[in-house]
Write an enzyme that holds these catalytic residues in place. Structure first.
Site, PDB file in Angstrom:
ATOM      1  N   ASN A 213      18.487 -38.396  15.853  1.00  0.00           N
ATOM      2  CA  ASN A 213      19.240 -38.466  14.601  1.00  0.00           C
ATOM      3  C   ASN A 213      20.606 -39.081  14.889  1.00  0.00           C
ATOM      4  OD1 ASN A 213      21.196 -36.189  15.189  1.00  0.00           O
ATOM      5  ND2 ASN A 213      19.253 -35.071  15.328  1.00  0.00           N
ATOM      6  N   LYS A 292       5.075 -46.529  28.922  1.00  0.00           N
ATOM      7  CA  LYS A 292       5.351 -46.984  27.566  1.00  0.00           C
ATOM      8  C   LYS A 292       4.047 -47.232  26.815  1.00  0.00           C
ATOM      9  CE  LYS A 292       7.468 -50.727  24.924  1.00  0.00           C
ATOM     10  NZ  LYS A 292       8.205 -52.012  24.984  1.00  0.00           N
ATOM     11  N   ASP A 309      13.066 -22.708  16.896  1.00  0.00           N
ATOM     12  CA  ASP A 309      14.227 -22.531  16.026  1.00  0.00           C
ATOM     13  C   ASP A 309      15.297 -21.752  16.792  1.00  0.00           C
ATOM     14  OD1 ASP A 309      16.082 -21.804  14.049  1.00  0.00           O
ATOM     15  OD2 ASP A 309      14.544 -21.845  12.486  1.00  0.00           O
TER      16      ASP A 309
END
Length: 402
Positions: A213, A292, A309
């Site tokens: 992110n 890869k 979590d």
């Protein structure tokens, strides 16, 4: 956060004086009112004219000692004018004079005529810094509420020695000055251990691809710095980032969510206050491929599984004396609804929610705005401000237990 603030920068006679030019220039460009004071020895390294040009204001030297400013002796006028004082570089000689309370030049007289917090930034040869009298003088000063220490850092010095003695970098000094201007130098976290997580995680599919992110880790970094500046013993668990961790904190670099969980769980049991500001992945590839994957096979190879979590597990482990703060990056007009649900579902004391789909805030930026939610049902809006200012605003609000 410097706009309209009054900063006195005192420069003493060390080769690192050239670095202070950047500090003065940045403060002036940020809108601060800056005054520079140079000792006689400092003038041998950087001229008063240089600092006056960078500060957009007059720079003072010992030759000005017997002059007046606004009808008062100069040292009294400067001491009462300053909201915060930076002394950089601080030499061994200056440390001794300050520790003994001497008043034999413009600098030492101004310090005694002021009640402003003082940031000391020592810089000297390693052998000099490690001498017992120098260490004793530094320790004497930092036990006094007005004095705060930045550095010295480690590395190669101008004399080619390698070790402690480098002046703190300008960005480090500026951040600490910002904290002192906000908090007045209070040490409300003294004796407390603080845990902060920051940055994103990378969940690798193969050696060249990962799920991640845009988090830069800046919010966690500024939180960690603010807590350290307020006296806390701070551990920062930090994901991959181009930013440097504050030198005042103990940084634990990690890459993936599993590493972040391991480090966080190990540190949490001693933490009085925990900020979970990291953007941890929700899922990861179910298999990490050694080689890869060919592009035309990605669709067949990308299978996902949930990540542990971390925040929920911390809430299960939390003791009554611990405070747990979560973060929620949201989007859309109803962004507070899932944030409030997260606060309740994960049994948090506080939750900091912010929208990351608005310009000039959220991931990667210098600024942010948020809504602080408490377990009591309170909501406190935090307007757009620098992330360092937001860190201090959160700490101020959390002085009242949730």
């Amino acid at each position: 956060m410097f706009a309209g603030r009054r900063v006195l920068v005192a420069v003493t006679g060390g080769i690192a004086a050239y670095k202070v030019c950047e500090v003065v220039s940045t403060l002036a460009q940020a809108g601060a009112s800056v005054r520079v004071l140079l000792t006689e020895a400092a003038e041998r390294f950087v001229s008063a004219l240089t600092f006056a040009t960078l500060a957009r204001a007059r720079a003072y030297t010992d030759a000005d000692f017997w002059s007046a400013e606004h009808g008062a002796p100069l040292h009294i006028a400067l001491g009462q004018w300053a909201e915060v004082i930076l002394i950089a570089p601080v030499t061994a000689h200056t440390l001794a004079r300050l520790a003994l309370g001497l008043a034999d030049d413009l600098l030492t007289n101004t310090v005694l005529a002021s009640s402003a917090p003082i940031l000391l930034a020592p810089a000297m040869n390693t052998q000099m810094w490690e001498q017992e009298p120098v260490a004793a003088h530094a320790q004497t000063l930092i036990t006094r509420p007005r004095y705060h220490l930045s550095g010295p850092g480690r590395g190669r010095l101008a004399c080619d020695a390698v070790g402690a003695g480098r002046l703190s970098e300008p960005a480090v000094l500026l951040r600490h000055l910002g904290s002192l201007l906000w908090s007045g130098g209070k040490q409300d976290l003294a004796g407390k251990t603080v845990l902060v997580t920051g940055g994103g995680t990378r969940e690798f599919l193969d050696p060249v691809r990962f799920i991640g992110n845009p988090s830069s880790g800046r919010m966690g970094i500024e939180l960690a710095a603010a807590c350290a500046h307020r006296g806390g013993t701070v551990h920062l668990v930090l994901g991959p980032t181009h930013l440097e961790a504050p030198p005042e904190v103990d940084c634990h670099p990690v890459v993936g969510a599993a590493q972040m969980a391991q480090a966080t769980f190990a540190l949490f049991e001693r933490a009085h206050l925990t900020f979970m500001a990291a953007a941890v992945a929700d899922v990861r590839p179910s298999q990490i491929h050694i080689d890869k994957i060919p592009k035309n096979q990605l669709g067949n190879r990308l299978t996902l599984e949930p990540v542990e979590d971390i925040l929920l597990e911390l809430s299960r482990r939390k003791q009554p004396w611990q405070t747990l703060v979560g973060f929620a990056a949201q989007t859309g007009e109803d962004w507070l609804v899932p944030a409030a649900a997260k606060l309740k579902a994960k049994h948090l004391d506080w939750l900091v929610a912010n929208r990351v789909d608005l310009q000039e805030q959220g991931f990667g930026g210098d600024n942010n705005q948020a809504m602080l939610l408490s377990s009591r049902g309170d909501m406190h809006a935090i307007p757009l401000m620098s992330k360092l200012e937001m860190a201090h605003r959160l700490l101020d609000r959390m002085e009242t237990p949730a």
